[in-house]
Design an enzyme around this catalytic site. Structure first.
Site, PDB file in Angstrom:
ATOM      1  CD1 TRP A  89     -28.626  29.481 -29.380  1.00 16.44           C
ATOM      2  CD2 TRP A  89     -26.752  28.693 -30.322  1.00 16.44           C
ATOM      3  NE1 TRP A  89     -28.802  28.132 -29.619  1.00 16.44           N
ATOM      4  CE2 TRP A  89     -27.667  27.628 -30.195  1.00 16.44           C
ATOM      5  CE3 TRP A  89     -25.499  28.425 -30.869  1.00 16.44           C
ATOM      6  CZ2 TRP A  89     -27.376  26.321 -30.603  1.00 16.44           C
ATOM      7  CZ3 TRP A  89     -25.197  27.118 -31.279  1.00 16.44           C
ATOM      8  CH2 TRP A  89     -26.125  26.095 -31.148  1.00 16.44           C
ATOM      9  CG  ASP A 159     -27.503  33.636 -34.713  1.00 18.86           C
ATOM     10  OD1 ASP A 159     -28.400  33.267 -35.499  1.00 18.86           O
ATOM     11  OD2 ASP A 159     -26.954  32.879 -33.886  1.00 18.86           O
ATOM     12  CE  LYS A 183     -33.459  26.990 -34.241  1.00 16.97           C
ATOM     13  NZ  LYS A 183     -33.200  25.769 -33.486  1.00 16.97           N
TER      14      LYS A 183
END
Ligand SMILES: Cc1ncc(COP(=O)(O)O)c(C=O)c1O
Length: 348
Positions: A89, A159, A183
């Site tokens: 990511w 992030d 999430k």
């Protein structure tokens, strides 16, 4: 999402309030929705113990939107931004930022065996770095930073998509954190951004209005229609978190769940192995492989028959990944660990 929240949500979805609107149709311009946003913000402030000089934005879209929105808003007069490459990511964030900025990669994750987060020592920033971006929990590789880098005066941006609300976060060490909702926050379509007030000044007039942190902060995340239902459901999750002991309680439960799973992997006599160095293992996304990779598909299909689903590792790296988000009860991990022991006994 936690069972208790789903039960509450099913009451809220179709119930009309005094104005005649249910959660599915509530206008974002009305008082009822404004109250929901205010409630969600106040719960999140409490959960994070948020200092007064930070603003909470509820924005449409996912974390990948932020890969562009962060440089668009935070570069200011600079062209240079620092990024740490900790894995999948982080690389995607770097790829998007390179469209707007000169990206300096100031740290990289260590080799393949074992996998580890970037070394935290001696990060050196090019003159004029607008910010430094990290990915504290790499969802795909299952790598978590054991601590935060010292960035001096360079604002630290994170992030936190896969670790938000899973463990205490010292927000004062960050200029901005963001996390997409799907999430630990609620349903997809919403991203929470927490930004230090002084950074709002950097949003250039050219930034499209819905993407401007400054405008969204000025207009309570209502520059245009926000994801109203996702925000409503996120507020229910925040209520549940507060009732359940807050982030500290989540953190204890998450460490306990991860401990059970990693102990099962490490105690399997090599039948299973975790590729990430112990002190860098994610408590949220636990990754492991079977020594005999040919058994992986059988493991996944047999596990599904036991009600254990979504265990396939990311398509780029294979193996198994068990995601232990807040809503996953310890009983779910115990069921997985029991299945792993049984499977190993039958296929050793
Ligand atoms: C750490 C991290 N960043 C970014 C993303 C992308 O998020 P989205 O799909 O909301 O854009 C994910 C998704 O899993 C993630 O785990």
């Amino acid at each position: 999402m936690p069972d208790a929240v789903l039960a509450r949500a099913s009451e809220h979805l179709f119930l009309r309030d005094a104005s005649g609107a249910s959660a599915l149709e509530r206008p974002f311009t009305g008082d009822a929705f404004r109250e929901i946003v205010a409630h969600a913000q106040s719960c999140l402030r409490q959960l994070l113990n948020l200092p007064d000089n930070y603003r909470i934005l509820f924005l449409a879209g996912g974390a990948m939107h932020q890969f562009s929105i962060v440089p668009l808003n935070l570069l200011g007069n600079s062209r240079v931004a620092a990024y740490a490459d900790s894995g999948y990511w982080a690389k995607r964030a770097i790829g998007e930022a390179q469209r707007y900025a000169e990206v300096a990669v100031v740290a990289r994750h260590a080799g393949d065996s074992p996998l580890a987060a970037p070394d935290l020592e001696n990060w050196s920033f090019p003159v004029g770095s607008a910010y430094c971006h990290i990915t504290p929990n790499e969802t795909v590789e299952g790598i978590a930073y054991p601590d935060l880098p010292d960035c001096g005066d360079v604002p630290l941006i994170a992030d936190c998509t896969s670790c938000f609300l899973a463990a205490p976060l010292d927000i004062a060490r960050f200029g901005l954190v963001y996390a997409s909702a799907q999430k630990n926050i609620g349903p997809a379509g919403l991203t929470v951004v927490i930004v230090r007030e002084d950074l709002l000044e950097r949003s250039a007039p050219l930034v499209p209005a819905p993407f401007s942190y400054r405008l969204q902060a000025e207009q309570q995340s209502c520059v245009n229609t926000p994801p109203t239902l996702a925000i409503h459901l996120a507020a229910l999750v925040f209520d549940w978190l507060l009732e359940s002991g807050g982030i500290a309680a989540m953190s204890v439960a998450n460490r306990q769940k991860a401990g059970l799973l990693y102990a099962a992997i490490d105690g399997s006599g090599g039948f299973y192995h975790a590729p990430v160095a112990r002190e860098h293992r994610s408590t949220t996304n636990a990754r492991f492989h079977l020594a005999n990779e040919a058994l992986t598909e059988l493991f996944i299909s047999e596990a599904a028959l036991h009600g254990l689903s979504n265990l396939r590792g990311h398509r780029h790296i294979g193996g198994i990944r068990a995601s232990l988000y807040n809503a996953m009860p310890e009983a779910g991990v115990i069921a997985l660990v029991d299945f792993m022991a049984d499977f190993a006994q039958r296929h050793r």
